[in-house]
Design an enzyme around this catalytic site. Structure first.
Site, short mmCIF file in Angstrom:
data_model
loop_
_atom_site.label_atom_id
_atom_site.label_comp_id
_atom_site.label_asym_id
_atom_site.label_seq_id
_atom_site.Cartn_x
_atom_site.Cartn_y
_atom_site.Cartn_z
N ILE A 87 -21.80 36.17 18.67
CA ILE A 87 -21.63 36.26 17.22
C ILE A 87 -20.22 36.71 16.87
O ILE A 87 -19.73 37.70 17.43
CB ILE A 87 -22.65 37.26 16.64
CG1 ILE A 87 -24.07 36.81 17.03
CG2 ILE A 87 -22.52 37.37 15.13
CD1 ILE A 87 -25.10 37.92 16.98
N CYS A 88 -19.59 35.99 15.97
CA CYS A 88 -18.27 36.37 15.47
C CYS A 88 -18.48 37.23 14.23
O CYS A 88 -18.70 36.72 13.13
CB CYS A 88 -17.46 35.11 15.15
SG CYS A 88 -15.80 35.48 14.61
N LEU A 89 -18.48 38.55 14.43
CA LEU A 89 -18.73 39.50 13.35
C LEU A 89 -17.81 40.69 13.56
O LEU A 89 -17.79 41.27 14.65
CB LEU A 89 -20.20 39.93 13.37
CG LEU A 89 -20.64 40.95 12.31
CD1 LEU A 89 -20.49 40.37 10.90
CD2 LEU A 89 -22.08 41.37 12.56
#
Length: 152
Positions: A87-89
């Site tokens: 996840i790109c968070l």
């Protein structure tokens, strides 16, 4: 052996059991407090509504000073989720803070489902569709939701 990371994870688990955020559950895997399974339910009245999405969280002994490695186990179609489920968070990377607990991590990921950041795409096809053809994007999301019902 009880380390600061393990003590903190026990506290996080207790808090998650006593006061679970809506649409989120999580627990350590078997007898390993450092490896968690979690489920995020798709938020109501969104294309994600009705979905059941599984995640894994891997913690290191550096937790809470370093974020866990979080991945969707369920197949996803989202601008900020890579094909491998990572996840790109920002809070899982450069904006991490030790004040975040497991509930905050999962709540942030649940919010990301409905509020993607197409400027930081992990899935360029999903980002393009989200920006250019919301209807087609929503159709693809609904496919993923339906698949989540039958995935083991």
């Amino acid at each position: 052996m009880s380390t600061p990371a393990r003590k903190r994870l026990m506290r996080d688990f207790k808090r998650l059991q006593q006061d679970p955020p809506a649409g989120i559950s999580g627990a350590p895997q078997d007898n390993n407090i450092m490896l968690w399974n979690a489920v995020i339910f798709g938020p109501d009245d969104t294309p994600w509504d009705g979905g059941t999405f599984k995640l894994s969280l891997q913690f290191s002994e550096d937790y809470p000073n370093k974020p866990p490695t979080v991945r969707f186990v369920s197949r996803m179609f989202h601008p900020n989720i890579y094909a491998d489920g990572s996840i790109c968070l920002d809070i899982l990377q450069n904006q991490w803070s030790p004040i975040y607990d497991v509930a905050a991590i999962l709540t942030s990921i649940q919010s990301l489902l409905c509020d993607p950041n197409p400027n930081s795409p992990a899935n360029s096809e999903a980002a393009r569709m989200f920006s250019e053809s919301k209807r087609e994007y929503n159709r693809r999301v609904r496919e993923v939701v339906e698949q989540s019902w039958t995935a083991d």
